[in-house]
Design a protein around this motif. Structure first.
Motif, PDB file in Angstrom:
ATOM      1  N   TYR A 150       5.368 -46.883 -16.866  1.00 26.97           N
ATOM      2  CA  TYR A 150       4.563 -45.749 -16.408  1.00 26.97           C
ATOM      3  C   TYR A 150       3.104 -46.038 -16.777  1.00 26.97           C
ATOM      4  O   TYR A 150       2.819 -46.543 -17.863  1.00 26.97           O
ATOM      5  CB  TYR A 150       4.998 -44.459 -17.094  1.00 26.97           C
ATOM      6  CG  TYR A 150       6.412 -44.016 -16.798  1.00 26.97           C
ATOM      7  CD1 TYR A 150       6.693 -43.230 -15.688  1.00 26.97           C
ATOM      8  CD2 TYR A 150       7.474 -44.374 -17.637  1.00 26.97           C
ATOM      9  CE1 TYR A 150       7.993 -42.802 -15.414  1.00 26.97           C
ATOM     10  CE2 TYR A 150       8.770 -43.960 -17.369  1.00 26.97           C
ATOM     11  CZ  TYR A 150       9.022 -43.169 -16.254  1.00 26.97           C
ATOM     12  OH  TYR A 150      10.300 -42.756 -15.990  1.00 26.97           O
ATOM     13  N   THR A 191       5.828 -47.504 -26.432  1.00 26.39           N
ATOM     14  CA  THR A 191       7.178 -47.601 -25.878  1.00 26.39           C
ATOM     15  C   THR A 191       8.121 -46.590 -26.511  1.00 26.39           C
ATOM     16  O   THR A 191       7.908 -46.137 -27.641  1.00 26.39           O
ATOM     17  CB  THR A 191       7.757 -49.020 -26.076  1.00 26.39           C
ATOM     18  OG1 THR A 191       8.965 -49.156 -25.305  1.00 26.39           O
ATOM     19  CG2 THR A 191       8.088 -49.293 -27.541  1.00 26.39           C
ATOM     20  N   THR A 192       9.159 -46.256 -25.785  1.00 22.37           N
ATOM     21  CA  THR A 192      10.291 -45.504 -26.315  1.00 22.37           C
ATOM     22  C   THR A 192      11.407 -46.482 -26.645  1.00 22.37           C
ATOM     23  O   THR A 192      11.366 -47.646 -26.243  1.00 22.37           O
ATOM     24  CB  THR A 192      10.817 -44.491 -25.284  1.00 22.37           C
ATOM     25  OG1 THR A 192      11.265 -45.208 -24.118  1.00 22.37           O
ATOM     26  CG2 THR A 192       9.726 -43.496 -24.868  1.00 22.37           C
ATOM     27  N   ASP A 254      12.121 -41.351 -28.536  1.00 24.89           N
ATOM     28  CA  ASP A 254      11.333 -41.152 -27.318  1.00 24.89           C
ATOM     29  C   ASP A 254      10.053 -40.361 -27.553  1.00 24.89           C
ATOM     30  O   ASP A 254       9.519 -39.748 -26.626  1.00 24.89           O
ATOM     31  CB  ASP A 254      12.180 -40.470 -26.235  1.00 24.89           C
ATOM     32  CG  ASP A 254      12.738 -39.126 -26.682  1.00 24.89           C
ATOM     33  OD1 ASP A 254      12.492 -38.731 -27.844  1.00 24.89           O
ATOM     34  OD2 ASP A 254      13.418 -38.469 -25.867  1.00 24.89           O
ATOM     35  N   GLU A 257       6.909 -40.607 -25.188  1.00 27.30           N
ATOM     36  CA  GLU A 257       6.762 -39.898 -23.917  1.00 27.30           C
ATOM     37  C   GLU A 257       5.747 -38.767 -24.023  1.00 27.30           C
ATOM     38  O   GLU A 257       4.934 -38.552 -23.110  1.00 27.30           O
ATOM     39  CB  GLU A 257       8.114 -39.363 -23.447  1.00 27.30           C
ATOM     40  CG  GLU A 257       9.064 -40.458 -22.990  1.00 27.30           C
ATOM     41  CD  GLU A 257      10.386 -39.915 -22.498  1.00 27.30           C
ATOM     42  OE1 GLU A 257      10.509 -38.679 -22.328  1.00 27.30           O
ATOM     43  OE2 GLU A 257      11.311 -40.724 -22.278  1.00 27.30           O
ATOM     44  N   ALA A 261       2.401 -38.256 -21.855  1.00 24.95           N
ATOM     45  CA  ALA A 261       2.216 -37.049 -21.050  1.00 24.95           C
ATOM     46  C   ALA A 261       0.959 -36.275 -21.436  1.00 24.95           C
ATOM     47  O   ALA A 261       0.347 -35.615 -20.599  1.00 24.95           O
ATOM     48  CB  ALA A 261       3.440 -36.154 -21.173  1.00 24.95           C
ATOM     49  N   LEU A 268       3.086 -46.798 -20.705  1.00 31.50           N
ATOM     50  CA  LEU A 268       4.323 -46.466 -21.418  1.00 31.50           C
ATOM     51  C   LEU A 268       5.492 -47.221 -20.799  1.00 31.50           C
ATOM     52  O   LEU A 268       5.618 -47.282 -19.575  1.00 31.50           O
ATOM     53  CB  LEU A 268       4.583 -44.960 -21.300  1.00 31.50           C
ATOM     54  CG  LEU A 268       5.956 -44.431 -21.722  1.00 31.50           C
ATOM     55  CD1 LEU A 268       6.097 -44.437 -23.239  1.00 31.50           C
ATOM     56  CD2 LEU A 268       6.176 -43.013 -21.170  1.00 31.50           C
ATOM     57  N   ALA A 270       9.464 -46.767 -20.690  1.00 27.62           N
ATOM     58  CA  ALA A 270      10.431 -45.713 -21.008  1.00 27.62           C
ATOM     59  C   ALA A 270      11.496 -45.658 -19.927  1.00 27.62           C
ATOM     60  O   ALA A 270      11.416 -46.341 -18.897  1.00 27.62           O
ATOM     61  CB  ALA A 270       9.717 -44.363 -21.128  1.00 27.62           C
ATOM     62  N   SER A 274      13.203 -40.366 -17.235  1.00 30.14           N
ATOM     63  CA  SER A 274      12.154 -39.495 -17.772  1.00 30.14           C
ATOM     64  C   SER A 274      11.116 -39.119 -16.713  1.00 30.14           C
ATOM     65  O   SER A 274      10.215 -38.318 -16.989  1.00 30.14           O
ATOM     66  CB  SER A 274      11.451 -40.195 -18.940  1.00 30.14           C
ATOM     67  OG  SER A 274      12.358 -40.490 -19.978  1.00 30.14           O
ATOM     68  N   TYR A 275      11.248 -39.680 -15.529  1.00 31.86           N
ATOM     69  CA  TYR A 275      10.237 -39.501 -14.485  1.00 31.86           C
ATOM     70  C   TYR A 275       9.966 -38.017 -14.182  1.00 31.86           C
ATOM     71  O   TYR A 275       8.811 -37.576 -14.162  1.00 31.86           O
ATOM     72  CB  TYR A 275      10.671 -40.232 -13.219  1.00 31.86           C
ATOM     73  CG  TYR A 275       9.747 -40.066 -12.034  1.00 31.86           C
ATOM     74  CD1 TYR A 275       8.586 -40.828 -11.911  1.00 31.86           C
ATOM     75  CD2 TYR A 275      10.036 -39.152 -11.021  1.00 31.86           C
ATOM     76  CE1 TYR A 275       7.740 -40.681 -10.821  1.00 31.86           C
ATOM     77  CE2 TYR A 275       9.200 -38.996  -9.926  1.00 31.86           C
ATOM     78  CZ  TYR A 275       8.056 -39.766  -9.831  1.00 31.86           C
ATOM     79  OH  TYR A 275       7.222 -39.608  -8.754  1.00 31.86           O
ATOM     80  N   GLU A 277      10.602 -35.258 -15.880  1.00 34.69           N
ATOM     81  CA  GLU A 277      10.014 -34.509 -16.994  1.00 34.69           C
ATOM     82  C   GLU A 277       8.560 -34.915 -17.207  1.00 34.69           C
ATOM     83  O   GLU A 277       7.698 -34.055 -17.481  1.00 34.69           O
ATOM     84  CB  GLU A 277      10.828 -34.749 -18.264  1.00 34.69           C
ATOM     85  CG  GLU A 277      10.331 -33.969 -19.472  1.00 34.69           C
ATOM     86  CD  GLU A 277      10.272 -32.473 -19.239  1.00 34.69           C
ATOM     87  OE1 GLU A 277       9.326 -31.837 -19.752  1.00 34.69           O
ATOM     88  OE2 GLU A 277      11.151 -31.932 -18.539  1.00 34.69           O
ATOM     89  N   LEU A 278       8.249 -36.190 -17.105  1.00 39.53           N
ATOM     90  CA  LEU A 278       6.862 -36.630 -17.237  1.00 39.53           C
ATOM     91  C   LEU A 278       6.006 -36.049 -16.116  1.00 39.53           C
ATOM     92  O   LEU A 278       4.859 -35.659 -16.329  1.00 39.53           O
ATOM     93  CB  LEU A 278       6.788 -38.156 -17.225  1.00 39.53           C
ATOM     94  CG  LEU A 278       7.330 -38.872 -18.467  1.00 39.53           C
ATOM     95  CD1 LEU A 278       7.354 -40.380 -18.242  1.00 39.53           C
ATOM     96  CD2 LEU A 278       6.492 -38.540 -19.699  1.00 39.53           C
TER      97      LEU A 278
END
Length: 450
Positions: A150, A191-192, A254, A257, A261, A268, A270, A274-275, A277-278
């Motif tokens: 991301y 990173t996560t 995580d 994230e 955000a 990032l 991840a 998570s797309y 929610e981000l």
């Protein structure tokens, strides 16, 4: 006399010809690990199945996070009170297989019910993780994702970088990270889930091994061997980026994230899941790109690995219960059901038909980030090094890896020393797992389905 007649009439009404109207649906207990919005999606999915027919009633129960669910099912196994279906995260796959009397392989369940699954219909990189040596599904892939890149397009514009093209290789990345910091970014790259993203997927993406015995898919005598030229180079590069401020450590889970955000971190790595929610949380324009790779490794990029969980059928049930379980699993595998699940949750579709249906309906035109993940998984057919990783004590091994990485960031160990230590410590756990789970008469060479 009148009372006797009325009593006889009431008895007649209760005779077998009224039974069909009162027939009770077969109840299936389904334990899962998804709370919040995704738990609500599971409830909606189950409700649609229950409303579509009257013979089976699935009862979905949230039992807590993944590790809690796995502990709960083994406690229920010892107490002989297991549910019918359970969602277990991918790192628990070896544990489920090792408990030989606990699991009824999904392929066997479906064959016995007269509705075998077409294994060729599944996305290979998704199905391989949950399959035996003959390619038969041990569990149904349920909620799966893969790591992607991301990046904050607004931050790229401010740094005079092309907002439509993130760096494709790790060699291109330092120039972009430096420009982001120079333009005012507080954090360039983070990173996560470090073990999953930085080591496990790094190996598969470059078609390099993580462990022997096909990364553990071939038997419980697997041993870690990721202390390779690739990993030494990679962790050394990250260590130099950490010292220069190009790379920021955001912990073992995580938390990164939220930093992305909020706009603090510009790039990032991840989970693809998570797309959505981000997208809800970010107040800026961002893009999704495939993971960068080293272009001097001839077999890169190969395919990335999945994370997430599979749906396991458990032993010790009646024939009618097995048929009901099979009916629910067949429903979940339908392209229309999978496409809707993919589009509402962000998890990748488990079948190629669900992917093509989603593409045909134009979903990716407005949600291109979802397609990046699927394309990474479909890039090439999985190899021995990129099918997946199936190891005992995998959670503990991940903790060891991340502890050793923290020693590198803290300048207490060199990358090579940290990798060697992680391999040695992890292999001690694998030896313990092998001793505890090898069948009588020898070491377990293959994960065999009954």
């Amino acid at each position: 006399m009148f009372r006797i007649v009325m009593a006889l009439a009431a008895a007649l009404l209760a005779l077998p010809w009224s039974a069909p109207a009162l027939a009770k649906a077969t109840e299936i207990q389904f334990w899962h690990a998804m709370g919040g919005a995704r738990g609500a999606e599971i409830d909606a999915l189950v409700a649609r199945f229950n409303a579509a027919q009257k013979d089976v009633r699935v009862v979905a129960t949230y039992k807590g996070p993944y590790d809690v669910v796995e502990r709960a099912v083994f406690e229920a196994y010892r107490a002989k009170r297991t549910p019918h279906l359970v969602q277990v995260f991918e790192v628990g796959t070896a544990d489920m297989i090792a408990a030989r009397d606990l699991v009824k392989p999904v392929w066997r369940l479906m064959v016995d019910a007269g509705s075998p699954l077409d294994h060729g219909a599944f996305v290979p990189a998704v199905a391989a993780y949950f399959s035996d040596a003959r390619g038969r599904l041990l569990a149904l892939p349920f909620n799966t994702s893969t790591p992607v890149l991301y990046y904050n397009k607004d931050a790229f514009r401010k740094a005079r970088l092309d907002p439509e093209h993130a760096p494709k290789t790790w060699y291109e990345m330092p120039k972009a990270l430096g420009a982001l910091l120079d333009s005012g970014a507080k954090c360039a790259l983070t990173t996560t889930w470090p073990s999953w993203v930085l080591l496990e997927n790094m190996g598969a993406w470059h078609n390099q091994p993580f462990a022997t015995e096909d990364n553990g898919l071939g038997g419980t005598d697997a041993r870690l061997n990721f202390n390779t030229r690739l990993m030494v180079r990679w962790i050394s590069m990250l260590a130099s980026w950490y010292k220069s401020g190009y790379f920021t450590w955001s912990g073992r889970r995580d938390d990164a994230e939220a930093r992305f955000a909020s706009g603090e971190c510009a790039v990032l790595t991840a989970s693809s899941s998570s797309y959505a929610e981000l997208r809800r949380a970010a107040r800026f324009d961002f893009g999704v790109a495939q993971l960068p790779y080293y272009d001097d490794f001839p077999e890169a990029p190969q395919n990335t690995l999945i994370g997430g969980a599979g749906l396991w059928a458990l032993n010790g049930k009646t024939r009618s219960e097995y048929k009901a379980m099979a009916r629910f699993i067949a429903y979940l595998a339908q392209p229309e059901v999978q496409a809707q699940w993919h589009q509402t949750t962000g998890y990748v579709p488990i079948t190629k038909a669900a992917y093509m249906l989603t593409e045909k309906n134009g979903f990716y035109l407005s949600n291109p980030g979802h397609q990046v993940a699927v394309r990474q998984l479909l890039l090439r057919n999985p190899t021995r090094e990129s099918k997946g990783i199936r190891l005992g004590h995998f959670l503990a091994i991940r903790a060891i890896i991340e502890e050793e990485l923290e020693a590198v960031w803290g300048d207490r160990k060199t990358p090579l020393d940290a990798l060697n230590s992680a391999v040695a410590r992890g292999n001690a756990l694998l030896e313990e797992f092998e001793r505890a789970n090898a069948p009588a008469g020898g070491r377990a060479r293959r994960a065999k389905a009954k």
